[in-house]
Motif scaffolding. Structure first.
Motif, PDB file in Angstrom:
ATOM      1  N   ALA A   1       0.823  -1.211   0.000  1.00 54.18           N
ATOM      2  CA  ALA A   1       0.000   0.000   0.000  1.00 54.18           C
ATOM      3  C   ALA A   1       0.855   1.258   0.000  1.00 54.18           C
ATOM      4  O   ALA A   1       0.566   2.204  -0.731  1.00 54.18           O
ATOM      5  CB  ALA A   1      -0.934  -0.005   1.198  1.00 54.18           C
ATOM      6  N   THR A   2       1.918   1.278   0.778  1.00 52.69           N
ATOM      7  CA  THR A   2       2.741   2.500   0.789  1.00 52.69           C
ATOM      8  C   THR A   2       3.369   2.735  -0.578  1.00 52.69           C
ATOM      9  O   THR A   2       3.429   3.866  -1.041  1.00 52.69           O
ATOM     10  CB  THR A   2       3.890   2.459   1.815  1.00 52.69           C
ATOM     11  OG1 THR A   2       4.359   1.132   1.913  1.00 52.69           O
ATOM     12  CG2 THR A   2       3.430   2.966   3.144  1.00 52.69           C
ATOM     13  N   ILE A   3       3.836   1.666  -1.204  1.00 53.26           N
ATOM     14  CA  ILE A   3       4.440   1.828  -2.526  1.00 53.26           C
ATOM     15  C   ILE A   3       3.397   2.349  -3.509  1.00 53.26           C
ATOM     16  O   ILE A   3       3.631   3.255  -4.294  1.00 53.26           O
ATOM     17  CB  ILE A   3       5.001   0.484  -3.034  1.00 53.26           C
ATOM     18  CG1 ILE A   3       6.132   0.002  -2.140  1.00 53.26           C
ATOM     19  CG2 ILE A   3       5.473   0.602  -4.477  1.00 53.26           C
ATOM     20  CD1 ILE A   3       7.361   0.848  -2.172  1.00 53.26           C
ATOM     21  N   PHE A   4       2.206   1.770  -3.400  1.00 48.98           N
ATOM     22  CA  PHE A   4       1.144   2.153  -4.328  1.00 48.98           C
ATOM     23  C   PHE A   4       0.761   3.620  -4.150  1.00 48.98           C
ATOM     24  O   PHE A   4       0.600   4.360  -5.115  1.00 48.98           O
ATOM     25  CB  PHE A   4      -0.065   1.248  -4.077  1.00 48.98           C
ATOM     26  CG  PHE A   4      -1.194   1.480  -5.017  1.00 48.98           C
ATOM     27  CD1 PHE A   4      -1.067   1.159  -6.356  1.00 48.98           C
ATOM     28  CD2 PHE A   4      -2.381   2.039  -4.575  1.00 48.98           C
ATOM     29  CE1 PHE A   4      -2.108   1.376  -7.236  1.00 48.98           C
ATOM     30  CE2 PHE A   4      -3.423   2.267  -5.451  1.00 48.98           C
ATOM     31  CZ  PHE A   4      -3.286   1.930  -6.781  1.00 48.98           C
ATOM     32  N   ILE A   5       0.680   4.031  -2.922  1.00 50.84           N
ATOM     33  CA  ILE A   5       0.151   5.365  -2.649  1.00 50.84           C
ATOM     34  C   ILE A   5       1.125   6.450  -3.127  1.00 50.84           C
ATOM     35  O   ILE A   5       0.713   7.561  -3.457  1.00 50.84           O
ATOM     36  CB  ILE A   5      -0.167   5.509  -1.135  1.00 50.84           C
ATOM     37  CG1 ILE A   5      -1.185   6.628  -0.910  1.00 50.84           C
ATOM     38  CG2 ILE A   5       1.065   5.784  -0.338  1.00 50.84           C
ATOM     39  CD1 ILE A   5      -1.665   6.686   0.517  1.00 50.84           C
ATOM     40  N   ILE A   6       2.420   6.128  -3.206  1.00 48.34           N
ATOM     41  CA  ILE A   6       3.390   7.143  -3.643  1.00 48.34           C
ATOM     42  C   ILE A   6       3.005   7.686  -5.017  1.00 48.34           C
ATOM     43  O   ILE A   6       3.072   8.877  -5.271  1.00 48.34           O
ATOM     44  CB  ILE A   6       4.816   6.565  -3.664  1.00 48.34           C
ATOM     45  CG1 ILE A   6       5.261   6.277  -2.242  1.00 48.34           C
ATOM     46  CG2 ILE A   6       5.791   7.515  -4.336  1.00 48.34           C
ATOM     47  CD1 ILE A   6       6.592   5.588  -2.146  1.00 48.34           C
ATOM     48  N   GLY A   7       2.567   6.791  -5.884  1.00 49.82           N
ATOM     49  CA  GLY A   7       2.188   7.222  -7.225  1.00 49.82           C
ATOM     50  C   GLY A   7       0.876   7.979  -7.273  1.00 49.82           C
ATOM     51  O   GLY A   7       0.527   8.545  -8.307  1.00 49.82           O
ATOM     52  N   GLN A   8       0.136   7.984  -6.184  1.00 48.72           N
ATOM     53  CA  GLN A   8      -1.167   8.654  -6.204  1.00 48.72           C
ATOM     54  C   GLN A   8      -1.122  10.062  -5.623  1.00 48.72           C
ATOM     55  O   GLN A   8      -2.102  10.779  -5.656  1.00 48.72           O
ATOM     56  CB  GLN A   8      -2.191   7.869  -5.374  1.00 48.72           C
ATOM     57  CG  GLN A   8      -2.482   6.478  -5.818  1.00 48.72           C
ATOM     58  CD  GLN A   8      -2.919   6.384  -7.261  1.00 48.72           C
ATOM     59  OE1 GLN A   8      -2.338   5.643  -8.026  1.00 48.72           O
ATOM     60  NE2 GLN A   8      -3.927   7.154  -7.636  1.00 48.72           N
TER      61      GLN A   8
ATOM     62  N   ASP B   1      12.168   9.052  -7.023  1.00 44.63           N
ATOM     63  CA  ASP B   1      10.766   9.339  -7.293  1.00 44.63           C
ATOM     64  C   ASP B   1      10.281   8.779  -8.639  1.00 44.63           C
ATOM     65  O   ASP B   1       9.958   9.507  -9.556  1.00 44.63           O
ATOM     66  CB  ASP B   1      10.530  10.854  -7.215  1.00 44.63           C
ATOM     67  CG  ASP B   1       9.071  11.193  -7.424  1.00 44.63           C
ATOM     68  OD1 ASP B   1       8.227  10.327  -7.141  1.00 44.63           O
ATOM     69  OD2 ASP B   1       8.794  12.309  -7.881  1.00 44.63           O
ATOM     70  N   GLN B   2      10.318   7.480  -8.757  1.00 43.49           N
ATOM     71  CA  GLN B   2       9.818   6.846  -9.985  1.00 43.49           C
ATOM     72  C   GLN B   2       8.684   5.888  -9.628  1.00 43.49           C
ATOM     73  O   GLN B   2       8.918   4.693  -9.447  1.00 43.49           O
ATOM     74  CB  GLN B   2      10.954   6.070 -10.665  1.00 43.49           C
ATOM     75  CG  GLN B   2      12.021   6.988 -11.193  1.00 43.49           C
ATOM     76  CD  GLN B   2      13.241   6.228 -11.651  1.00 43.49           C
ATOM     77  OE1 GLN B   2      13.555   5.169 -11.118  1.00 43.49           O
ATOM     78  NE2 GLN B   2      13.934   6.772 -12.633  1.00 43.49           N
ATOM     79  N   PRO B   3       7.491   6.422  -9.516  1.00 44.05           N
ATOM     80  CA  PRO B   3       6.398   5.601  -8.962  1.00 44.05           C
ATOM     81  C   PRO B   3       6.096   4.348  -9.772  1.00 44.05           C
ATOM     82  O   PRO B   3       5.789   3.302  -9.195  1.00 44.05           O
ATOM     83  CB  PRO B   3       5.191   6.547  -8.970  1.00 44.05           C
ATOM     84  CG  PRO B   3       5.586   7.712  -9.798  1.00 44.05           C
ATOM     85  CD  PRO B   3       7.068   7.775  -9.811  1.00 44.05           C
ATOM     86  N   ILE B   4       6.222   4.421 -11.089  1.00 42.72           N
ATOM     87  CA  ILE B   4       5.862   3.243 -11.875  1.00 42.72           C
ATOM     88  C   ILE B   4       6.859   2.111 -11.630  1.00 42.72           C
ATOM     89  O   ILE B   4       6.488   0.971 -11.356  1.00 42.72           O
ATOM     90  CB  ILE B   4       5.811   3.578 -13.379  1.00 42.72           C
ATOM     91  CG1 ILE B   4       4.802   4.699 -13.630  1.00 42.72           C
ATOM     92  CG2 ILE B   4       5.435   2.342 -14.189  1.00 42.72           C
ATOM     93  CD1 ILE B   4       3.374   4.334 -13.358  1.00 42.72           C
ATOM     94  N   SER B   5       8.148   2.439 -11.698  1.00 41.95           N
ATOM     95  CA  SER B   5       9.106   1.349 -11.473  1.00 41.95           C
ATOM     96  C   SER B   5       8.995   0.832 -10.047  1.00 41.95           C
ATOM     97  O   SER B   5       9.199  -0.348  -9.804  1.00 41.95           O
ATOM     98  CB  SER B   5      10.539   1.765 -11.801  1.00 41.95           C
ATOM     99  OG  SER B   5      10.724   3.129 -11.664  1.00 41.95           O
ATOM    100  N   LEU B   6       8.636   1.727  -9.123  1.00 44.32           N
ATOM    101  CA  LEU B   6       8.441   1.254  -7.751  1.00 44.32           C
ATOM    102  C   LEU B   6       7.385   0.167  -7.689  1.00 44.32           C
ATOM    103  O   LEU B   6       7.571  -0.871  -7.067  1.00 44.32           O
ATOM    104  CB  LEU B   6       7.976   2.421  -6.877  1.00 44.32           C
ATOM    105  CG  LEU B   6       9.066   3.244  -6.211  1.00 44.32           C
ATOM    106  CD1 LEU B   6       8.445   4.356  -5.403  1.00 44.32           C
ATOM    107  CD2 LEU B   6       9.908   2.349  -5.320  1.00 44.32           C
ATOM    108  N   ARG B   7       6.262   0.435  -8.366  1.00 41.52           N
ATOM    109  CA  ARG B   7       5.179  -0.543  -8.317  1.00 41.52           C
ATOM    110  C   ARG B   7       5.595  -1.850  -8.962  1.00 41.52           C
ATOM    111  O   ARG B   7       5.316  -2.934  -8.430  1.00 41.52           O
ATOM    112  CB  ARG B   7       3.955  -0.010  -9.048  1.00 41.52           C
ATOM    113  CG  ARG B   7       3.256   1.030  -8.241  1.00 41.52           C
ATOM    114  CD  ARG B   7       2.026   1.506  -8.952  1.00 41.52           C
ATOM    115  NE  ARG B   7       1.579   2.710  -8.304  1.00 41.52           N
ATOM    116  CZ  ARG B   7       0.543   3.415  -8.709  1.00 41.52           C
ATOM    117  NH1 ARG B   7      -0.137   3.036  -9.778  1.00 41.52           N
ATOM    118  NH2 ARG B   7       0.177   4.497  -8.056  1.00 41.52           N
ATOM    119  N   LEU B   8       6.281  -1.731 -10.102  1.00 39.36           N
ATOM    120  CA  LEU B   8       6.699  -2.955 -10.773  1.00 39.36           C
ATOM    121  C   LEU B   8       7.642  -3.749  -9.875  1.00 39.36           C
ATOM    122  O   LEU B   8       7.535  -4.966  -9.754  1.00 39.36           O
ATOM    123  CB  LEU B   8       7.385  -2.617 -12.097  1.00 39.36           C
ATOM    124  CG  LEU B   8       6.430  -2.049 -13.160  1.00 39.36           C
ATOM    125  CD1 LEU B   8       7.187  -1.673 -14.419  1.00 39.36           C
ATOM    126  CD2 LEU B   8       5.333  -3.054 -13.473  1.00 39.36           C
TER     127      LEU B   8
END
Ligand code: HDD
Ligand code: HEM
Ligand code: HEM
Lengths: 333, 442
Positions: A178-185, A255-262
């Motif tokens: 959830a924390t990783i996901f929320i960074i991109g939001q 600060d790369q939210p997409i790669s974080l999620r992947l």
């Protein structure tokens, strides 16, 4: 066809952990957030999850349906011996699903919110905890079909240090996702910094809880070290997951939210892979070694074939639609 | 409480709870789509307001329906493991297709609820229709699973083994069509009458009348048309079970002795010990006619069934009377409504018609629960008719009574909260949704 069905089963479990997990994590994080930051967390989360939360939980249902249609013996063994944790998980699912909707859809925002919110956050904690217990218990070899008294048949089948540790580990994974996901939001820098800091802390928590699992396994004499490290693909998966943590740290700072999620998705996939690979095709280990295997306990050929076709046809409809849903709501946030 | 009874009651409560939400989830999207259609066509904001107000309600019901359904898919194994071990692979086909239908429904609902002003207006509208169609499909599919329990097919039962499984044949079993048809219509009847009644109540109170009138009309038309079709479909069901489960028909009718020119029994108190019904109204020949299409046809009685295989007569009989009685009452209201629509416009303004609709709010849902009681209790003592007894299917785990108390408490609290939420939605219409009202926020 049996392999198609197994792939679907595995994938739905994975997707439930990833998507449903991020969803549970949202509640867990809210629980652990300081009062001042609560509204912010809640709003960001709601915007992100609102449109897809219902779909996230469908993966669990798909997995269950695959089990009871294709592998009835496995489904019923779990249902009988893990009855109690299953009921606890169900209560969590009921409480959480309804509280989520009630608090967002109540026409009047008043003191009732004070009831919905705690129900929501605590059930977000309980549900993955019991989910972890159930998963761990099915491989911990404590289920004993020969047991004659209540406690050893229905309680000690799941109540042991290993299962509890896996339960806690599952909770930590949800929080992490959830924390990783929320960074991109997030939509401003301050918030983003806040959640990046949180993400770094959760990574340590996850590693700590992972260590707990190993300790508990040692106490219970479950050869988890052999399972994971005794077998090359499992070992590679764990190493890959560890290496990807380094990239993750980098992505967090950059600060790369997409790669974080992947990356987060990759890590969880690898953990699940390592945890299931060694046992395949056994998925329920019983006391005394009479294990239940996906291959020997499958249904009759025609059942498996029609199940496989139903799943294939279903995914032709579902996957594009789901992808489009996620795409639209990520675009126009 | 003994564990077997507790398991049966828990199953019955869970299903009885789920079915209400499932029906609303199946039918409301159609009401919404109609209102939404009028809004896109006429640009009359009242229709938009109605659509939005309803969609809020649907979100609440949908979530409750989804969690109670999730619980059910586990409960089948938690309570009836022996049943699922054998039945799962046979009647699983509809469940696996249903998974797809649910999924599409959930995705389309995501688009619908969150898509206002975000996606193309007609695409948005279409997602609402998809919610309705996939909901209806899932309903039909689960009922196909249930009807297999009434009319098992698609396998050979040899020496206690289930061989030559054919899931497709099992899905399209003999009971499938009549049950699915009757169920779908019932969903429209019960939801239509409940929704229309609530709006009628608000009209009587003189609140946001324009809004409630439009909403009332949409719901009332769906409900009344369906109510008039229901007895026709019920007749198909009755003829069907006369052939496939004569013991159930006998229990419904408290029909103890096999005879020609059998009377239709209305009301009365069945006396199982002495095989007779006291204080009942009997219409000669009508049961024969309903079951066989011939006033002189032979109708099998309970005397043809071994004692240990007879379903409980009293419950089945009363439940059947309740269903048919309420069904007929709703047909009557529907006819009055049609007269008002076409011939006597003045009735529309009068209070008594609206009052009738208010009285009818719970009727459809009571009939629905009663109908399921007929079907399920009338199948006893079998869980799979003629193949497996319910008592043999129950979980070996002791202490199910506690689980029954727990779930009952949960369902009761949920019902209270949902009612409260709904009450608030309705009383807040003026503030939240009705943009023509003076105190509007929009
Ligand atoms: C709004 C609800 C409603 C109404 C008004 C009626 N029914 Fe019904 N009935 C149901 C809702 C229902 C149900 C809950 O949907 C059932 C349970 C299983 C099924 O397939 O439909 C059912 C079952 C059911 C069965 C048993 C079917 C089976 O076991 O396969 C029969 C024979 C009838 N109905 C007949 C009737 C008749 C003659 C009606 C005359 C008015 C009627 N029903 C009105
Ligand atoms: C939603 C509408 C339904 C209602 C209200 C309903 C109601 C009931 C009731 C009252 C019983 C208890 C009967 C008794 O023990 O005397 C029961 C039992 C049961 N029902 Fe249904 N039922 C519904 C639909 C279904 C469906 C769709 C399925 C499965 C596909 C199903 C599966 C079962 C099972 C497995 C039992 C327990 C065994 C038994 O008592 O025969 N039911 N249900
Ligand atoms: C006659 C009986 C039933 C009918 C008509 C019915 C119909 C429906 C419908 C229309 C929905 C969509 C949710 C909504 O719109 O509110 C739903 C949800 C669900 N039902 Fe039932 N159902 C029945 C019985 C059952 C049974 C016996 C099971 C389990 C074995 C079940 C499992 C589910 C599940 C898992 C969901 C959640 C799906 C989601 O998240 O969208 N249902 N049901």
């Amino acid at each position: 066809m049996i392999y198609v069905v197994i792939v679907f089963l595995w994938t739905s479990i994975l997707l439930y952990i990833l998507l449903g997990g991020a969803d549970f994590g949202a509640g867990i994080i809210e629980l652990l957030t300081s009062k001042t930051n609560k509204p912010k967390t809640r709003k960001t989360m709601y915007k992100a999850i609102g449109p897809i939360w219902e779909a996230n939980h469908m993966w669990l249902i798909i997995a269950i349906v695959i089990l009871f249609v294709g592998f009835p013996k496995i489904y019923t063994t779990i249902s009988v011996y893990l009855h109690i944790p299953l009921v606890c998980m169900l209560l969590g699912i009921i409480a959480r699903g309804t509280a989520f909707v009630f608090r967002n859809y109540d026409a009047v925002k008043d003191d009732m919110q004070k009831i919905y919110t705690p129900i929501f956050v605590y059930s977000s904690l309980i549900t993955p905890f019991f989910l972890g217990i159930i998963a761990a218990s099915s491989v911990s070899g404590q289920i004993d079909p020969q047991a004659s008294d209540f406690l050893s048949a229905y309680v000690f089948s799941w109540l042991n240090w290993f299962s509890v540790a896996v339960g806690i580990f599952t909770v930590s994974i949800c929080g992490f996702l959830a924390t990783i996901f929320i960074i991109g939001q997030t939509d401003n820098d301050g918030d983003r910094q806040h959640f990046v800091g949180k993400a770094k802390r959760t990574i340590f928590i996850v590693m700590f809880c992972g260590a707990l699992v190993f300790i508990a396994a040692h106490v219970e004499q479950i050869p988890i070290v052999d399972w994971i490290f005794g077998d090359t693909p499992g070992l590679i998966a764990i190493i890959a997951a560890s290496i990807s943590l380094i990239f993750m740290w980098y992505a967090l700072n950059k600060d790369q939210p997409i790669s974080l999620r992947l990356l987060a998705g990759f890590q969880v996939t690898m953990i699940l892979f390592a945890a299931t690979y060694t046992h395949f095709p056994d998925i329920v280990l019983l006391k005394g070694g009479a294990n239940l295997s996906l291959l020997t306990h499958q249904g009759q050929a025609k059942t498996i074939a029609s199940l496989g076709y139903a799943l294939l046809i279903g995914s032709i409809f579902i996957l594009p639609a789901l992808g489009y849903l996620i795409y639209i709501f990520q675009q126009k946030r | 409480m003994d564990d077997f009874l507790a398991a049966r009651l828990q199953m019955a409560f869970s299903l009885g709870f789920h079915i209400i939400f499932a029906c609303i989830g199946m039918v409301m999207p159609f009401f919404m789509s109609v209102a939404h259609f009028y809004w896109l066509k006429t640009k009359n904001v009242v229709y938009r307001d109605v659509t939005k107000a309803w969609s809020r309600g649907v979100a609440i019901f949908f979530a409750t329906g989804a969690v109670s359904g999730t619980v059910l898919s586990f409960e089948l194994g938690l309570l009836w493991p022996k049943f699922m071990e054998h039945a799962g692979p046979i009647f699983g086909m509809p469940f696996s297709l249903e998974g797809t239908a649910f999924f599409i429904e959930a995705i389309a609902l995501g688009f619908y609820l969150y898509g206002w002003d975000k996606i193309n207006a007609w695409f948005h509208w279409a997602t609402g229709v998809v919610v309705g169609i996939s909901g209806l499909l899932s309903g039909i599919l689960v009922v196909a699973a249930n009807s297999w329990m009434n009319s098992p097919s698609g396998f050979d039962y040899i020496n206690g083994e289930y061989l030559n499984i054919d899931p497709i044949k099992a899905m399209f079993n003999d009971a499938w069509f009549s049950q699915a048809l009757h169920m779908c219509i019932a969903a429209f009847v019960s939801t239509g009458f409940a929704v229309a009644g609530v709006h009628a109540l608000m009209i009587l109170r003189g609140r946001n009348v324009q809004f409630h009138h439009k909403a009332f009309k949409i719901a009332a038309i769906f409900g009344t048309v369906a109510a008039c079709l229901q007895p026709l479909s019920g007749d198909i069901s009755a003829k069907d079970i006369a052939k496939r489960q004569p013991e159930k028909l006998a229990a419904m009718e408290a029909h103890f002795h096999t005879e020609r020119n059998a009377p239709l029994i209305i009301g009365g108190i069945p006396d199982t010990a002495n095989s007779r019904v006291d204080y009942a109204i009997k219409i000669p020949g009508l049961l024969s006619f309903m079951a066989t299409g011939d006033f002189n046809g032979e109708v099998k009685g309970l005397d043809q069934v071994p004692k240990e295989d007879r379903p409980p007569v009293a419950i089945t009989h009363y439940a059947f009377q309740i269903m048919v009685g309420l069904g007929m009452a709703m047909v009557l209201i529907s006819v009055l409504y049609f007269i008002a629509l076409w011939k006597k416009k003045s009735w529309m303004e009068s209070k008594w018609l609206m009052k009738l609709f208010v009285i009818a709010i719970p009727m459809g849902f009571i009939a629905l629960e009663a109908g399921w009681t007929v079907t399920e209790v009338g199948r006893q003592p079998w869980i799979i008719r003629g193949i497996m007894r319910t008592a043999d299917a129950v979980t070996p785990m002791p202490g199910i009574a506690y689980s029954f108390y727990l779930f009952t408490a949960v369902y009761i609290s949920l019902s209270i909260i949902v009612s409260l939420l709904l009450y608030r939605q309705i009383t807040m219409v003026g503030k939240l949704y009705d943009s023509t009202a003076k105190d509007s926020e929009l």
